[in-house]
Design a protein around this motif. Structure first.
Motif, PDB file in Angstrom:
ATOM      1  N   SER A   7       0.828  -1.208   0.000  1.00  0.00           N
ATOM      2  CA  SER A   7       0.000   0.000   0.000  1.00  0.00           C
ATOM      3  C   SER A   7       0.859   1.254   0.000  1.00  0.00           C
ATOM      4  O   SER A   7       2.025   1.229   0.406  1.00  0.00           O
ATOM      5  N   VAL A   8       0.253   2.325  -0.478  1.00  0.00           N
ATOM      6  CA  VAL A   8       0.876   3.650  -0.460  1.00  0.00           C
ATOM      7  C   VAL A   8      -0.060   4.589   0.294  1.00  0.00           C
ATOM      8  O   VAL A   8      -1.269   4.593   0.062  1.00  0.00           O
ATOM      9  N   ARG A   9       0.508   5.366   1.176  1.00  0.00           N
ATOM     10  CA  ARG A   9      -0.269   6.340   1.946  1.00  0.00           C
ATOM     11  C   ARG A   9      -0.108   7.708   1.283  1.00  0.00           C
ATOM     12  O   ARG A   9       0.968   8.276   1.260  1.00  0.00           O
ATOM     13  N   PHE A  10      -1.198   8.217   0.706  1.00  0.00           N
ATOM     14  CA  PHE A  10      -1.186   9.535   0.083  1.00  0.00           C
ATOM     15  C   PHE A  10      -1.723  10.570   1.066  1.00  0.00           C
ATOM     16  O   PHE A  10      -2.757  10.359   1.701  1.00  0.00           O
ATOM     17  N   VAL A  11      -1.009  11.692   1.174  1.00  0.00           N
ATOM     18  CA  VAL A  11      -1.425  12.788   2.046  1.00  0.00           C
ATOM     19  C   VAL A  11      -1.651  14.020   1.183  1.00  0.00           C
ATOM     20  O   VAL A  11      -0.716  14.524   0.549  1.00  0.00           O
ATOM     21  N   ASP A  12      -2.895  14.483   1.128  1.00  0.00           N
ATOM     22  CA  ASP A  12      -3.230  15.677   0.359  1.00  0.00           C
ATOM     23  C   ASP A  12      -3.010  16.886   1.256  1.00  0.00           C
ATOM     24  O   ASP A  12      -3.792  17.161   2.165  1.00  0.00           O
ATOM     25  N   ILE A  13      -1.912  17.591   1.007  1.00  0.00           N
ATOM     26  CA  ILE A  13      -1.517  18.723   1.852  1.00  0.00           C
ATOM     27  C   ILE A  13      -2.065  20.006   1.245  1.00  0.00           C
ATOM     28  O   ILE A  13      -1.959  20.238   0.044  1.00  0.00           O
TER      29      ILE A  13
END
Length: 364
Positions: free
Chosen positions: A67-73
């Motif tokens: 899995s990849v953890r995407f963070v929308d900043i």
């Protein structure tokens, strides 16, 4: 290990639209700055045909992808390093990710406000880069004072650390991000403890209009940004197309991709490039109970890879049975692979390769 990627950019460049498409989340994608105040987080399974095929072979009750953890900043603006637009809060979120995806607007649309008044991807990219550089200079300023004092007191390692700080400050003062420097492993270890923003691997996403999605070279904004990016990787993606794909069934997705001339969605290309950027690979464990993908750094020895599965496996590591996924699939089972002599026994120092299937022998 789970990969954590922060998505950054100016407001209204398509960050949240891309995030929504990639994660099938519903972050607010409003047409004004600071629509996203707290970072939205989405965990995305890594698409991998090898995992799907292994699952088809063993038919286990549990199939677990990497899995990849995407963070929308939230969108950064000019002056973010000085706190403009909640900049300090946003920069803090960037410090916590492994890599940065910098989304840059490469499309004209009068209905979407641009905070700088016009579309200019090089200017926009430079605004973000400058803010990250200024934030790093502030961080290094504190390290400068610390190690200068320790060096005067002749504390162990302080003189070398102070020389490194001065070198980094010089590079940043010349407008060079720290990821562009050649550093020793020891210097990189010290650098990591300072959480410097421009030292993080960075990938540009050029958000192009749908008409240029399949042929980005026809977009002058994309060409300008590619030149600006230099050695940093760049991927052209139409956030609009990705948003449309996210709403479709798998069969309809496939049909639309074929119509557009794509072999895979932007998500696949984005994750693949992020893996390459960070030097990551995938290995598998496979059996009747579970098929699972694991993420490790390239060059990881078998004993450490075993530790990703369970700490007891690393502590009591004896050896690993290793076979490339393609060979296991061709053989049809572990038993048939053994009969054909396709399985190797490797020791703790064996460097795991991308696509290896491992069975760990251990005793505690």
């Amino acid at each position: 290990m789970a990969l954590s990627v922060g998505i950054v950019g100016l407001p209204n460049v398509g960050k949240s639209t891309l995030f929504n498409a990639l994660t099938r989340a519903r972050a607010l994608a409003a047409n004004y700055p600071f629509a996203t105040i707290e970072p939205n987080v989405g965990v995305v399974p890594v698409p991998d045909q090898r995992l799907d095929t292994l699952a088809g072979l063993f038919k286990p009750p549990s199939v677990i992808p990497a899995s990849v953890r995407f963070v929308d900043i939230a969108g950064l603006v000019k002056g973010a390093s000085q706190g403009q637009g909640l900049g300090n809060q946003f920069l803090h979120h960037i410090r916590e990710v492994d890599a940065i995806v910098h989304v840059v607007r490469c499309f004209e649309d009068e209905s979407v406000i641009h905070v700088e008044g016009s579309v200019d991807p090089v200017r926009d990219a430079d605004i973000i880069e400058t803010e990250l550089i200024l934030a790093d200079l502030e961080t290094l300023g504190r390290q400068h004072q610390r190690y200068e004092k320790q060096a005067r007191l002749r504390e162990k390692g302080a003189a070398e650390a102070f020389q490194l700080v001065e070198r980094l400050e010089k590079a940043l003062g010349e407008g060079r991000p720290l990821r562009s420097l050649s550093l020793t492993d020891e210097e990189r270890d010290l650098l990591a403890s300072w959480h410097l923003l421009t030292a993080k691997p960075l990938l540009y996403v050029a958000n192009v209009p749908e008409i240029h999605a399949a042929h980005p070279e026809e977009n002058p904004y994309y060409r300008d940004l590619r030149t600006y990016a230099g050695s940093d990787p760049i991927i052209p993606i139409s956030a609009g197309i990705e948003a449309e794909l996210a709403e479709l069934s798998p069969d309809d997705q496939k049909a639309l991709l074929e119509d557009l001339g794509f072999q895979e969605p932007g998500l696949h290309r984005l994750i693949g490039e992020a893996y390459r950027l960070l030097g990551l690979i995938t290995f598998f464990t496979a059996g009747e109970k579970e098929v699972r993908a694991w993420t490790i750094r390239r060059g990881t020895p078998a004993s450490s890879a075993a530790g990703e599965i369970h700490s007891d496996m690393e502590r009591g590591f004896i050896r690993a049975e290793v076979i490339p996924a393609e060979d296991l699939l061709e053989a049809g089972s572990w038993a048939k692979a053994r009969e054909k002599g396709l399985i190797r026994l490797e020791g703790r120092d064996y460097l795991v390769q991308d696509g290896d299937v491992l069975y760990i022998r251990f005793a505690v």
